[in-house]
Design an enzyme around this catalytic site. Structure first.
Site, PDB file in Angstrom:
ATOM      1  N   GLU A  66       0.821  -1.221   0.000  1.00  0.00           N
ATOM      2  CA  GLU A  66       0.000   0.000   0.000  1.00  0.00           C
ATOM      3  C   GLU A  66       0.849   1.263   0.000  1.00  0.00           C
ATOM      4  O   GLU A  66       0.525   2.234  -0.683  1.00  0.00           O
ATOM      5  CB  GLU A  66      -0.964  -0.003   1.196  1.00  0.00           C
ATOM      6  N   HIS A 135     -11.216  -5.572   8.126  1.00  0.00           N
ATOM      7  CA  HIS A 135     -11.864  -5.240   6.860  1.00  0.00           C
ATOM      8  C   HIS A 135     -13.025  -4.251   7.025  1.00  0.00           C
ATOM      9  O   HIS A 135     -13.640  -3.862   6.049  1.00  0.00           O
ATOM     10  CB  HIS A 135     -12.438  -6.500   6.186  1.00  0.00           C
TER      11      HIS A 135
END
Lengths: 331, 358
Positions: A66, A135
């Protein structure tokens, strides 16, 4: 701006795809980057078919990193491109935090505009889909506190496409949060072609006189449900979908509470340091003498987002919002 | 067959500590003109650095980050670039940025606490000094990627130290560059210490160059105090990148004589005797001087003239820097966004209202 006439019924995630497709067609500087966004079309299919249509040079499957995705996109943005980065889930953005905090948001300021970072970071966020841990985070306040980035959250297909296009056209970094709980919660009319919804403007979804309810993302539906239930009990609610969390729409916030004198703020993120605190402050700054009751906040708790068997206990629901409304009107 | 890592990554050298040319690889290109150009830029960098340290001691600038000892690594690599290429420095690389055309006044202003110091002259693609270690490596990969996509022949060169190779962004930057085969040059200055941490505690790897193996890109180790070795190896990597052959990693072995910053005391973590010894044996300036003398390129009068000219330019830059007393306060607010964003605008107005009432 082209005036779009024809509309199509689509879900929120389809509206995102449509917005991306529109801008890939419109502006050759636009690139999509992220994990599994290419051949696979994204884990939520938000980029479905785009790699096929625009090729691997523009819809790019990146390595799994990321910070790397955001950091290299900063370089792409400084050197002539408009990268639209997908972070697979907002809870996965933390490795990129340094790149966003120390570079993406500061390059314009550090160089007095010599270098800029026109870039959109898209991330599905929020709970309610029984996802594995990490998540389901709602980390928007980490970014509303960060100087130099705008934070946008649509709650319906029309806004999703219009706000996305506005974000892509914005000259600065925009964090575009997509409430995954309502990705496919229903279809709405979405104009074909290019149109924008202005960043920084809230939207009144329901007109009322007794109490103002503020929400964004998936909480808009919860707020609307609570408002309708309270309506049956004779409480009239003014429901505002804020749509942009930085900069907040100060005008609509002041206008509604000066009418109702009461406010209930609903968000999924933890209570302390949440965007709700900023809204309370804005009401304080603009409308202190209009208020007839303490402002209520219905939010997640100051706990890590729980595992999903407890997520329904954590996420604000209509009943909690109704109780807060009752408390406000009966003060 | 010797397959040790050190033997796979030998330290490339053209001029040894005594100023002798140890191989003929670039003999025809090593001219008097080139040697003089190197000397001019290096002595300028050295005097620049000493000026920086003195200005800090006199309270005329804030904390300063010295690089004395690393001139060959910085100048040799910077001169391998062309106008239009991108340079991503750390906070210790003003030798490189000044050689690549940054404004001297602005470099000094940076250390005087002025954001104006981050702004390079028009047309110079020099990024502001990166403070978070290794974070700039990804930006260079990104700008290089952009130039590849645009189909031009620009390259991006990024500086970083030995400590940076422990950061994730170093590995992510090299990996992305390798996967997308972008025209980036990863230029490591291994000066043996990350503030106080010696290289043997930073990594168990024998070299930094070997880390290129993991990304299947060329990795070379050069004597970073030999400006010819640095220049020609960087040039090779730059040419490869320009020709679309992808990224390279260069490890330049060097040494900072002084402290990490002017607030640091290196005697707490290393024996300064070693620094003195290295200065005597391996100093990049002395070595170039010896080489030029041996080649008959040396001219005492010319050298004095060069130094005088450097001092004059530095004095002028300092004078210009000191004319700038304070930034316009609006600079805090005006460049956060490219559009008007009300909280920033409102705070700016409140700030100026408060100032005018005082």
């Amino acid at each position: 701006m082209t005036v779009a006439i024809n509309t199509k019924k689509m879900t929120l995630v389809q509206a995102v795809t449509d917005g991306l497709r529109t801008m890939l067609e419109e502006d050759e500087r636009v690139l999509l980057l992220g994990e599994d966004v290419g051949v696979n079309g994204g884990v939520f299919r938000a980029t479905d078919g785009l790699c096929e249509a625009f090729g691997e040079e523009r819809v790019i499957d990146t390595p799994l990193a990321e910070s790397g995705i955001v950091g290299t996109s900063i370089g792409l943005a400084m050197n002539g491109f408009i990268p639209i980065v997908e972070i697979q889930f907002l809870g996965f953005i933390y490795p990129a935090f340094n790149q966003i905090m120390t570079h993406a948001t500061r390059i314009r300021a550090r160089t007095k505009g010599r270098f800029t970072v026109p870039m959109v970071i898209r991330a599905p966020y929020g709970a309610g889909v029984r996802a594995p841990e990490i998540h389901s985070d709602s980390a928007e306040a980490l970014f509303t506190h960060m100087p130099g980035i705008k934070v946008v959250v649509p709650s319906n297909p029309y806004d999703a496409k219009g706000l996305l296009i506005a974000s892509i056209e914005d000259p600065d970094p925009v964090l575009f949060l997509e409430p995954m709980k309502i990705y496919r919660a229903g279809k709405g009319e979405v104009p074909e072609g290019k149109y924008t919804v202005e960043i920084g403007k809230g939207n009144r979804l329901k007109e009322g006189e007794d109490v103002s309810i503020f929400a964004w993302g998936a909480m808009v539906k919860v707020a609307m449900d609570a408002a309708e239930k309270m309506e049956e009990k004779g409480v009239s609610c003014d429901v505002i979908d804020l749509r942009t969390l930085y900069p907040l729409d100060k005008d609509i916030i002041a206008e509604t509470v000066q009418k109702t004198g009461r406010a209930v703020i609903v968000h999924e993120a933890p209570l302390s340091g949440g965007v709700g605190s900023d809204i309370v402050s804005l009401i304080n700054d603009t409308s202190f003498l209009y208020m007839r009751a303490p402002i209520e906040r219905v939010a997640g708790f100051d706990t890590p987002m729980p595992f999903f068997n407890l997520e329904d206990d954590y996420i604000p629901d209509s009943t909690r919002v109704q109780k807060a409304i009752e408390k406000a009107v009966s003060f | 067959m010797n397959t040790s890592i050190e033997s796979q990554f030998p330290t490339y050298q053209i001029i040894d500590g005594e100023g002798n040319m140890v191989n003929d690889d670039y003999k025809s290109e090593i001219t008097e003109e080139l040697a003089r150009k190197f000397y001019e830029k290096m002595i300028f960098a050295r005097l620049f650095d000493r000026k920086g340290v003195n200005l800090q001691r006199q309270g005329r600038i804030g904390t300063y980050v010295p690089f004395e000892g690393q001139e060959a690594a910085q100048i040799g690599s910077a001169l391998a670039l062309e106008d239009g290429d991108w340079m991503f420095p750390t906070y210790r690389d003003h030798g490189a940025t000044s050689a690549f055309g940054h404004s001297l006044k602005n470099i000094f202003l940076y250390w005087r606490g002025f954001i104006e110091g981050c702004v390079p002259p028009e047309g110079k693609n020099i990024f502001p000094p990166a403070v978070p270690i290794a974070s700039q490596i990804l930006h260079a990969t990104g700008t290089a990627w952009a130039d590849k996509k645009k189909g031009n022949d620009r390259v991006s060169l990024v500086y970083f130290g030995d400590g940076a190779t422990s950061e994730g962004d170093f590995h992510e930057g090299l990996n992305f560059a390798s996967v997308f085969n972008v025209p980036a040059i990863f230029f490591n200055q291994n000066n043996g210490f990350a503030i106080s941490l010696p290289i043997n505690k930073q990594m168990k790897s024998k070299t930094i160059a070997q880390k290129a193996l993991a990304y299947d890109i060329p990795g070379v180790r050069v004597d970073g105090n030999d400006i010819f070795a640095v220049y020609f190896e960087t040039k090779k990597a730059v040419d490869r990148a320009r020709n679309g052959e992808g990224p390279s990693l260069i490890e330049a072995l060097t040494w900072r004589y002084g402290a990490h910053t002017t607030t640091d005391d290196p005697t707490k973590y290393r024996d300064q005797h070693e620094s003195h010894e290295r200065r005597e044996k391996y100093d990049p300036m002395t070595r170039l001087e010896k080489f030029m003398q041996k080649q008959g390129y040396w001219d005492e009068e010319w050298a004095e003239e060069v130094q005088k000219d450097a001092s004059r330019r530095l004095d002028e830059a300092v004078e210009e820097m000191e004319k700038v007393e304070k930034s316009d306060e609006a600079v805090m607010f005006d460049y956060v966004f490219g559009t008007d964003v009300w909280p920033v605008e409102e705070q700016k107005q409140a700030f100026f209202a408060d100032r005018s009432e005082r």
